[in-house]
Design a protein around this motif. Structure first.
Motif, PDB file in Angstrom:
ATOM      1  N   TYR A  72       0.524  -1.118   0.247  1.00 25.07           N
ATOM      2  CA  TYR A  72      -0.239  -0.103  -0.054  1.00 25.07           C
ATOM      3  C   TYR A  72       1.055   1.291  -0.001  1.00 25.07           C
ATOM      4  O   TYR A  72       1.035   2.251  -0.669  1.00 25.07           O
ATOM      5  CB  TYR A  72      -0.774  -0.010   1.681  1.00 25.07           C
ATOM      6  N   GLY A  76       0.995   3.266  -3.128  1.00 17.52           N
ATOM      7  CA  GLY A  76       0.313   4.944  -3.101  1.00 17.52           C
ATOM      8  C   GLY A  76       2.044   6.440  -3.023  1.00 17.52           C
ATOM      9  O   GLY A  76       1.607   7.362  -4.025  1.00 17.52           O
ATOM     10  N   LEU A 138      -1.205   5.159   7.726  1.00 18.64           N
ATOM     11  CA  LEU A 138      -1.173   4.421   6.708  1.00 18.64           C
ATOM     12  C   LEU A 138      -0.717   6.039   5.485  1.00 18.64           C
ATOM     13  O   LEU A 138       0.410   5.896   4.793  1.00 18.64           O
ATOM     14  CB  LEU A 138      -2.240   3.456   5.928  1.00 18.64           C
TER      15      LEU A 138
END
Ligand SMILES: Nc1ncnc2c1ncn2[C@@H]1O[C@H](COP(=O)(O)OP(=O)(O)O)[C@@H](O)[C@H]1O
Ligand SMILES: [Mg+2]
Lengths: 284, 273
Positions: A72, A76, A138
């Motif tokens: 992720y 990203g 995150l």
């Protein structure tokens, strides 16, 4: 004379050959050690399950949380870096092309940013995170890693774009293209095969970096389902487990490192495949 | 090689002298053009008239300013901030150096053929289609039609019709150069500015390009830069000899080549032959 040249050639070949083969050997050695040391812990359970109770004392479970978290964050951050880096690199090579001094100054600054150790980005990301009232998550991890790799993306894209011959600029402008048309229809296409390598480099740096996510992404045994949840990462999984006194856990550290290596290899091979498929000599 | 085109072009050779008799009005006029790069005076007070539907050859040794003169004519000098350009260049009534008209439109009137071919990083078909689309054509059939027409104009159609969707890199340099010419013609220029277009080509490909120019001057006004004396003698309807940024002699090639007045031109002709 002729004999001397032959000896020169031989020495030159030996030195250059030694340099390249020893590098390959070192790389092979590193990978081999990681796989040997992690071999016992490397299992489907390791890859496909998150940690269960007592995992860090040798209990059941795996590092799926860290694999997913790392993917992720790396994807990203790479996405953000491309979105910021592509226009910046185009600006450098389309609009600043006649302003050599400004161009070089910006390049110099970007190189400096590239050289800053990632722990500094980690610290900066942490400050930024607190300033924005966020917690380790995150999103904070993605932003920090994006900061880390954007200069890399800009400079490597810039390198690709700057090798495009001036004659091609002139040819497309002489046809009456605007600079925007030239940038999007000519330069991006011309540079495409090179961009893939550039993105890979950035992705590899992003997914492998521990220091930038240390304070910003946090660590959790859960798989993040939202941007404001903390996320585990593979480099930190290696870091934490390697410090354990329990041999089984240390083995898992090596297994995690092996997984990280495999991910980078897979991404790299896929990117190369697509880059070849869509490269210039193979147009459809 | 496309024999058909070369044949028609050789016929053209026979007709050409008759055409030469008629004096053509000039459609491009350069007045007091000066170009500086810092202290370096690259072009010194250039005054020049270019006759319509003729091949004007800019001849001169390397570094004398031929490329710079050509680039002034389609404002590519804008890309070099270090160049200071002054004077006037009139195309029909417009002074393109001092106008606020749309620069891409001005450039489209001046088709550029550079020393080396620079095909765009797309297929052969799309290279030509790119030029057509720049003129606002969107209809697929019309684009197809025009791609074929332009490729035929440069005698490339028969050579590439089976591989239109391959990269231009699969073509020889000479074919690439003709592809670039076709792409340039697709934006409907009035002029062709050719900067030593054959210097990277083999003799056969050079010949093809030369023959094309003889054919194309019926519809376009050609300004050809070369440092090859023989090429100038073969093609020129009007010749301009330059040295150190100055025009030394210009006029009818028969006069200029037979009876050069300046010592510089005489010297150049001795060395060139
Ligand atoms: N952008 C530039 N900056 C500085 N000097 C230039 C530039 N462009 C051309 N010159 C100089 O102007 C002179 C003429 O160049 P050019 O027009 O390319 O000559 P030619 O095409 O006749 O060989 C050369 O001395 C060259 O070094
Ligand atoms: Mg030149």
């Amino acid at each position: 004379m002729n004999r001397r040249k032959k000896i020169e050639e031989t020495i030159f070949r030996i030195i250059t050959g030694f340099a390249s083969y020893s590098l390959i050997a070192i790389l092979g050695f590193i990978i081999l050690i990681i796989f040997i040391k992690g071999f016992n812990a490397l299992s489907l359970e390791m890859v496909f399950t998150p940690p269960r109770g007592g995992f860090y004392y040798g209990g059941e479970g795996g590092v799926l949380n860290a694999i997913v978290g790392s993917l992720y964050i790396a994807f990203g951050a790479t996405l953000i870096a491309i979105l910021l880096g592509m226009p910046a690199a185009l600006y450098l090579n389309v609009h600043l092309v006649c302003y050599k001094r400004t161009q070089n100054m910006i390049r110099y600054l970007l190189d400096a940013l590239w050289g800053i150790p990632s722990i500094v980005y980690g610290a900066f990301g942490f400050t930024l995170m607190l300033f924005l009232g966020m917690t380790a998550s995150l999103l904070a991890g993605i932003i920090t890693v994006a900061l880390l790799i954007t200069p890399i993306v800009i400079r490597t894209f810039d390198d690709v774009l700057s090798t495009i011959p001036k004659g091609l600029h002139e040819a497309s402008l002489a046809l009456g293209s605007t600079r925007t048309e030239m940038a999007f229809k000519v330069m991006l296409k011309q540079g495409f095969p090179g961009f893939t390598t550039a993105v890979l480099l950035a992705f590899g740096r992003g997914i492998g970096d521990a220091a930038s996510v240390l304070f910003t992404a946090g660590y959790t045994d859960l798989i993040p389902t939202n941007l404001d949840e903390p996320a585990a990462t593979l480099p930190l999984a290696v870091f934490f487990q390697l410090g354990s006194p329990i041999p089984e856990v240390r083995e898992r550290a090596y297994a995690s490192a092996a997984i990280l290596t495999i991910i980078v290899l897979i991404v790299s091979l896929t990117a190369r495949y697509f880059s070849k498929k869509y490269s210039r000599s193979n147009l459809q | 090689m496309n024999i058909k085109v070369s044949e028609t072009a050789t016929e053209q050779l026979v007709i050409a002298p008759e055409l030469k008799l008629k004096k053509q009005p000039s459609i491009l006029r350069i007045k007091n053009l000066n170009v500086f790069a810092g202290n370096h005076h690259i072009l010194k007070n250039i005054n020049l008239e270019i006759p319509k539907n003729r091949i004007t050859v800019l001849l001169g040794p390397s570094g004398c300013g031929k490329t710079t003169l050509l680039k002034s004519m389609n404002k590519l000098t804008d890309l070099y901030k270090e160049l200071k350009v002054s004077g006037q260049i009139y195309i029909e009534k417009d002074d393109i150096l001092n106008t606020n008209k749309n620069i891409p439109n001005i450039r489209q009137k001046m088709g550029l053929l550079s020393q080396k071919p620079y095909p765009l990083p797309v297929s052969i078909y799309k290279n030509v289609a790119y030029g057509i689309k720049l003129k606002g054509v969107r209809d697929k059939k019309l684009i197809d039609y025009n791609v074929e027409k332009k490729l035929k104009e440069v005698g490339l159609w028969d050579e590439v019709k089976d591989r239109l969707h391959l990269s231009p890199e699969s073509l020889s340099i000479g074919q690439q150069q003709r592809l670039c010419l076709a792409r340039g013609l697709a934006v409907k220029p009035h002029f062709i500015l050719a900067d030593e277009p054959t210097s990277a080509l083999d003799p056969v490909s050079s010949k093809i390009i030369e023959n094309l120019f003889r054919e194309l001057k019926k519809h376009y006004t050609i300004i050809l830069v070369t440092h090859v004396l023989r090429q100038a003698q073969r093609l020129a309807d009007n010749v301009v000899f330059m040295n150190y940024g100055e025009i030394i002699e210009q006029g009818n090639p028969e006069k200029v080549f037979k009876y050069p007045r300046s010592s510089q031109m005489k010297e150049y002709m001795v060395e060139g032959n």
